[in-house]
Scaffold this active site. Structure first.
Site, PDB file in Angstrom:
ATOM      1  N   ASP A   1      32.389  -4.934  55.966  1.00  0.00           N
ATOM      2  CA  ASP A   1      33.186  -4.353  54.899  1.00  0.00           C
ATOM      3  C   ASP A   1      33.418  -2.860  55.143  1.00  0.00           C
ATOM      4  O   ASP A   1      32.469  -2.124  55.447  1.00  0.00           O
ATOM      5  CB  ASP A   1      32.450  -4.564  53.565  1.00  0.00           C
TER       6      ASP A   1
ATOM      7  N   GLU B   1      36.448  -4.544  58.769  1.00  0.00           N
ATOM      8  CA  GLU B   1      37.508  -4.187  57.834  1.00  0.00           C
ATOM      9  C   GLU B   1      37.733  -2.686  57.954  1.00  0.00           C
ATOM     10  O   GLU B   1      36.809  -1.901  57.734  1.00  0.00           O
ATOM     11  CB  GLU B   1      37.117  -4.558  56.407  1.00  0.00           C
TER      12      GLU B   1
END
Length: 561
Positions: free
Chosen positions: A209, A259
């Site tokens: 993330d 990400e």
């Protein structure tokens, strides 16, 4: 390790290049214990369905212990399962049952920040001399205010005042998502130890993330307003990722995808270059901004130009080329449903448009990601009519800021925008069948988030019963990927970039050519892209017959010659 001649280069082959990923949002996938919340046993129940679809890797959104301020992206214990989802024994069973079926498990790794309820932060805020104080980013006020004007991704300041100490802590997202201080080597070693714990359990990879935000500056004098833009791609980020690779990733045959907001293809090569020893691939978001307002983001949309979308996607294809690897996606838990966004979700066109979008994406170079429900053409939730229907923190905070506080938008304008762009569009419960609650949970149980009211006509049971459904189109794409190396390793060449109606591209590999042609309109068009079509093999299409140079509404065709 096999190698293959590729446009004059030698390209190593890895299993993760040839794989297909299926993303599971556990809270919305399947409720097995009738509490209205999806869980790990619910995922186990559908492993055979996923195997039938032909995917290889299951990416699970966070399942760790969390107060759930941002649906699990605020983690309070990295080595404990959130009680909503079950127990560690349930996870162990899921991992075992997936592996028995030849399916791999990729965990969501959220290490830019922790929950404010994580043990580290509970200790950190006790005093300035606490051993965990430096695990986070604390700063004194400047002229009685926050250290700078950075705005969080979820509205408001990126700094929160801790009244006990009189200092501010940094939170790029929610105030309950506190940014870690990666400059502290103890933080890094603690994270690597935790990652190795999961690797030792037998997981097969990590989706990381906002991993390019971990390297914060030493001072906070930046005049940028967006905290994300201010910290993205910090000067030590590659140093940290190589350290992670040495300590964890290189010790097992893992798949990794980062990400990475606010990146260019050059950045992508730095993060995911074949010779960089950092990540296997990244998610970039440039194509996800083509229909968003520069100022209001999701809260104001505009029509997109196909030429713009093609240019962005093609740029990533060609510039990464033989240097790095693309992650291909239309949907995820943070994006609206693609058939509603870039296609046409009206009943007359939904199936054709959903298939077309799948074909355009999956035949590009990279590892494709399928988000739950994409394979049956789930749509945005237009039945969400008021802000009370939404649960996503980004939607709620943005509505409060833009409607109630600043009066920039009317309630009607905000809801129209959220129907088009809210993250809750992706999070409505999976539509398994036409029974009560779409088969997600038992009749009489209230799901954690409202259902899309079209589940009686759009559901898995209907898709499996119809051999012409979107499901079987996706299944066929996954099968063909294993049969034709050109689909994985071929280069990419965009054709007619200024065409606002048709997306066409070619790929080349070992003397073969793949031609993909897709009509993004409801019109019937005439296009000629190759004189070799008479001898070409129609590999896949979303129509029953081949009209050669004629492109019917939302028609997509894949030729091999």
């Amino acid at each position: 390790m096999q190698t293959n001649a590729y446009g004059g280069f030698i390209l190593a082959r890895h299993w993760w290049q040839e794989a297909v990923v299926y993303q599971i949002y556990p809270r919305s996938f399947q409720d097995s214990n009738q509490d209205g919340i999806g869980d790990l046993q619910g995922i186990i129940r559908h492993l055979d369905y996923l195997k039938k679809l032909g995917v290889d890797i299951l990416w699970l959104n966070p399942i760790y212990a969390s107060p759930n301020d941002d649906n699990g992206y605020d983690i309070s214990n990295y080595q404990q399962i959130m009680s909503d989802f079950g127990t560690m024994a349930d996870f162990d069973e899921l991992l075992k049952q997936a592996h028995v079926r030849g399916l791999k498990i990729m965990m969501d790794l959220v290490v830019n920040h922790t929950s404010d309820e994580h043990h580290w932060f509970v200790e950190s805020r006790k005093s300035a001399d606490n051993p965990y104080r430096d695990y986070y980013i604390w700063r004194d006020p400047v002229a009685g205010h926050a250290p700078n004007d950075w705005q969080s991704a979820f509205s408001g300041s990126a700094w929160q005042l801790d009244r006990q100490s009189g200092q501010y802590y940094l939170h790029i997202f929610s105030k309950k998502q506190v940014d870690l201080n990666w400059r502290n080597s103890d933080v890094r070693q603690s994270i690597f130890k935790m990652m190795n714990w999961w690797v030792d359990k037998g997981i097969d990879g990590f989706r990381m993330d906002v991993i390019n935000l971990i390297a914060k500056p030493q001072d906070f004098t930046s005049t940028a307003t967006s905290a994300i833009s201010a910290v993205a791609n910090g000067e030590h980020v590659h140093e940290y990722l190589r350290e992670m690779n040495d300590a964890v990733l290189s010790k097992a045959d893992l798949m990794t995808v980062g990400e990475t907001p606010d990146v260019t293809p050059l950045d992508g090569i730095k993060y995911a270059g074949f010779d960089r020893h950092e990540l296997n691939m990244i998610f970039q978001f440039e194509h996800m901004g083509v229909d968003l307002d520069p100022e209001l983001g999701r809260f104001k949309t505009h029509p997109f130009k196909l030429s713009t979308l093609k240019a962005i996607m093609s740029k990533w294809q060609t510039q990464l080329g033989q240097k790095a690897w693309n992650a291909l996606y239309w949907n995820n838990h943070d994006q609206p449903r693609v058939v509603s966004r870039f296609g046409d979700d009206r009943p007359a066109y939904r199936v054709l448009a959903a298939k077309m979008l799948g074909l355009v994406l999956h035949y590009q170079q990279g590892t494709p990601y399928i988000y739950q429900g994409e394979e049956i053409g789930m749509t945005n939730a237009y039945n969400f009519k008021t802000i009370d229907d939404y649960q996503d923190i980004e939607a709620l905070n943005g509505y409060q800021d833009l409607v109630s506080t600043k009066h920039v938008l009317t309630p009607e304008q905000a809801i129209t925008a959220l129907q088009a762009q809210s993250r809750d569009n992706a999070r409505t419960p999976m539509q398994w069948d036409a029974t009560a609650n779409a088969g997600f949970t038992a009749a009489g149980i209230t799901p954690w988030l409202g259902l899309n009211d079209n589940y009686q006509t759009i559901n898995v049971a209907q898709a499996l019963a119809d051999k012409k459904s979107i499901f079987y189109c996706y299944q066929r794409m996954n099968q063909l990927r294993r049969q034709y190396p050109i689909i994985i390793y071929g280069d990419y060449q965009l054709l007619d970039p200024e065409d606002e109606q048709v997306w066409a591209y070619q790929r080349h590999f070992e003397g073969q050519t793949l031609l993909v042609v897709a009509n993004f309109t409801t019109q019937t068009l005439i296009r000629t892209f190759s004189s070799d079509l008479a001898q070409a093999k129609l590999l896949q299409s979303n129509y029953e017959d081949d009209a050669k140079t004629t492109l019917r509404p939302y028609e997509a065709k894949v030729y091999l010659y």
